[in-house]
Design a protein around this motif. Structure first.
Motif, short mmCIF file in Angstrom:
data_model
loop_
_atom_site.label_atom_id
_atom_site.label_comp_id
_atom_site.label_asym_id
_atom_site.label_seq_id
_atom_site.Cartn_x
_atom_site.Cartn_y
_atom_site.Cartn_z
N MET A 1 42.92 29.02 50.60
CA MET A 1 43.40 29.91 49.55
C MET A 1 42.28 30.11 48.54
N LYS A 2 42.00 31.36 48.24
CA LYS A 2 40.87 31.70 47.36
C LYS A 2 41.34 32.71 46.31
N LEU A 3 41.01 32.45 45.06
CA LEU A 3 41.40 33.32 43.96
C LEU A 3 40.16 33.82 43.25
N THR A 4 40.05 35.15 43.13
CA THR A 4 38.94 35.76 42.40
C THR A 4 39.50 36.44 41.16
N ILE A 5 39.03 36.03 40.00
CA ILE A 5 39.48 36.62 38.74
C ILE A 5 38.63 37.86 38.46
N LEU A 6 39.23 39.02 38.47
CA LEU A 6 38.52 40.26 38.13
C LEU A 6 38.54 40.51 36.63
N GLY A 7 39.64 40.14 36.00
CA GLY A 7 39.79 40.27 34.55
C GLY A 7 40.89 39.34 34.09
N CYS A 8 40.75 38.80 32.88
CA CYS A 8 41.76 37.82 32.42
C CYS A 8 41.92 37.83 30.90
N TYR A 9 41.59 38.98 30.28
CA TYR A 9 41.71 39.07 28.82
C TYR A 9 42.82 40.03 28.45
N LYS A 27 45.80 32.99 53.94
CA LYS A 27 46.13 33.20 55.35
C LYS A 27 45.50 34.50 55.88
N ASN A 28 44.24 34.73 55.52
CA ASN A 28 43.49 35.91 55.97
C ASN A 28 44.07 37.23 55.47
N LYS A 29 44.84 37.18 54.40
CA LYS A 29 45.34 38.39 53.76
C LYS A 29 44.80 38.46 52.34
N MET A 30 44.63 39.68 51.84
CA MET A 30 44.09 39.87 50.50
C MET A 30 45.12 40.62 49.66
N PHE A 31 45.61 39.97 48.61
CA PHE A 31 46.60 40.56 47.73
C PHE A 31 45.97 40.83 46.36
N LEU A 32 46.16 42.04 45.85
CA LEU A 32 45.71 42.37 44.49
C LEU A 32 46.87 42.17 43.53
N ILE A 33 46.63 41.39 42.48
CA ILE A 33 47.67 41.07 41.51
C ILE A 33 47.28 41.68 40.18
N ASP A 34 48.09 42.61 39.71
CA ASP A 34 47.82 43.42 38.52
C ASP A 34 46.55 44.24 38.70
N CYS A 35 46.44 45.29 37.92
CA CYS A 35 45.36 46.25 38.13
C CYS A 35 44.98 46.89 36.80
N GLY A 36 44.46 46.08 35.90
CA GLY A 36 44.05 46.60 34.61
C GLY A 36 42.88 47.57 34.73
N GLU A 37 42.60 48.25 33.65
CA GLU A 37 41.51 49.23 33.62
C GLU A 37 40.20 48.59 34.08
N GLY A 38 39.49 49.27 34.98
CA GLY A 38 38.21 48.77 35.46
C GLY A 38 38.30 47.90 36.69
N THR A 39 39.49 47.78 37.27
CA THR A 39 39.66 46.89 38.42
C THR A 39 38.74 47.27 39.58
N GLN A 40 38.64 48.59 39.88
CA GLN A 40 37.82 48.95 41.04
C GLN A 40 36.34 48.64 40.82
N VAL A 41 35.88 48.72 39.58
CA VAL A 41 34.50 48.34 39.28
C VAL A 41 34.30 46.85 39.50
N GLN A 42 35.28 46.07 39.08
CA GLN A 42 35.21 44.62 39.26
C GLN A 42 35.28 44.23 40.74
N GLU A 151 52.47 29.91 51.31
CA GLU A 151 52.17 29.85 52.73
C GLU A 151 53.38 29.30 53.48
N LYS A 152 53.61 29.80 54.67
CA LYS A 152 54.62 29.20 55.54
C LYS A 152 53.97 28.07 56.34
N PRO A 153 54.76 27.05 56.68
CA PRO A 153 54.19 25.94 57.44
C PRO A 153 53.52 26.42 58.73
N ALA A 154 52.35 25.91 59.00
CA ALA A 154 51.63 26.27 60.21
C ALA A 154 52.19 25.49 61.39
N GLU A 155 51.90 25.96 62.60
CA GLU A 155 52.33 25.22 63.78
C GLU A 155 51.57 23.90 63.86
#
Length: 301
Positions: A1-9, A27-42, A151-155
């Motif tokens: 699990m990896k978290l990248t902070i694009l903005g936090c102010y 789990k090899n998926k990328m979820f964007l959480i919130d989308c403040g101004e400038g997100t695509q630049v970040q 995450e769901k339990p893995a096999e």
């Protein structure tokens, strides 16, 4: 699990700080959480591929949490994006987005799906074979949700040495990894625990921004591995929380402690402060395993 902070102010973007947005890779998926101004630049600055984003979760309709959405949607089209894009957010997110697309004659080159939320109770809004996402109802000036990613339990992992020792045919391997015991030709039953190893424990991540101090969410957050919780103010400005319906760093730490969280990440800092280290100093008095978000910071769990 990896978290990248694009903005936090909180509130408005500045030359060196950005409003709320982050990317969770799980789990090899990328979820964007919130989308403040400038997100695509970040996203570009942090070398995150636009093409991997197909699910966006918006907490509420204050500008510092979604003003970057229309720009990102439009850029997807300019880049020739073809995958379906799903947007989860409060009722109204569809209307405000489609109006901008309509008036700018910028219809997307891909399918755009809106999942509008109104419930005041936790509800599962996304689920596949590996990940489940549930809303966390928060208390803010307008309708707001956090999101719990689990995450769901893995096999189970096959103990190949044990399988060979008991001369088990490979055709049973998947059945064993799914948790089954095996009966040998001579009638002996070999337990699954003998033939497999435990998989890694499933991880969980909770995103809580923006909200007033709210102990109601503690049961849902119980034993979460990582909790991101807004901490707009330091204690000396704590009196502002009631009017603005935000939290202090110590209040965020109290929620983490009550929930027995593994780690607390503080964010959504008011730009009135010259630095953010005092937020951690105040929080660790209550919850020791506290870290600070910051634009461009990456956490790996």
């Amino acid at each position: 699990m990896k978290l990248t902070i694009l903005g936090c102010y909180a509130a408005t973007p500045r030359s060196m700080t950005n409003p709320t947005s982050q990317v969770l890779e799980i789990k090899n998926k990328m979820f964007l959480i919130d989308c403040g101004e400038g997100t695509q630049v970040q996203l570009r600055k942090n070398k995150l591929k636009f093409s991997k984003i197909s699910h966006i979760f918006i907490s509420h309709l204050h500008g510092d949490h979604f003003f970057g959405l229309i720009g990102l949607i439009s850029t997807f089209s300019l880049l020739g994006h073809q995958k379906d894009l799903h947007i989860y957010g409060p009722k109204g997110i569809k209307e405000v987005t489609l109006l901008q697309l309509k008036l700018s004659a910028s219809w997307t080159s891909y399918n755009l799906y809106f999942h509008e939320l109104e419930s005041r109770m936790p509800e599962v809004v996304y689920e596949d074979s590996k990940v489940k996402v549930t809303t966390i109802p928060l208390k803010h000036r307008i309708y707001t949700n956090g999101y719990l990613f689990e995450e769901k339990p893995a096999e189970r992992k096959l103990n190949i040495d044990a399988a060979q020792e008991y001369e088990i045919d490979t055709c049973y391997f998947q059945k064993i990894k799914n948790g089954a015991d095996i009966t040998l030709d001579d009638g002996r039953v070999i337990s699954n625990s003998t033939l497999t190893f435990d998989p890694p424990a499933p991880l969980s991540y909770a995103f809580c921004s923006d909200t007033q101090y709210l102990e109601d969410i503690v049961p849902q957050l119980r034993n979460v591995d990582v909790l991101y919780h807004e901490s707009t103010f330091l204690e000396k400005e704590g009196h502002l929380c009631e009017r603005t319906m935000h939290s202090t760093a110590q209040q965020a730490a109290t929620i983490a402690k009550l929930a027995n969280a593994g780690k607390l990440i503080l964010g959504h800092f008011s730009t009135r402060y010259e630095g953010i280290e005092p937020f951690k100093s105040e929080a660790i008095e209550i919850f020791a395993n506290t870290e600070l978000a910051d634009d461009g910071k990456v956490f790996e769990f």
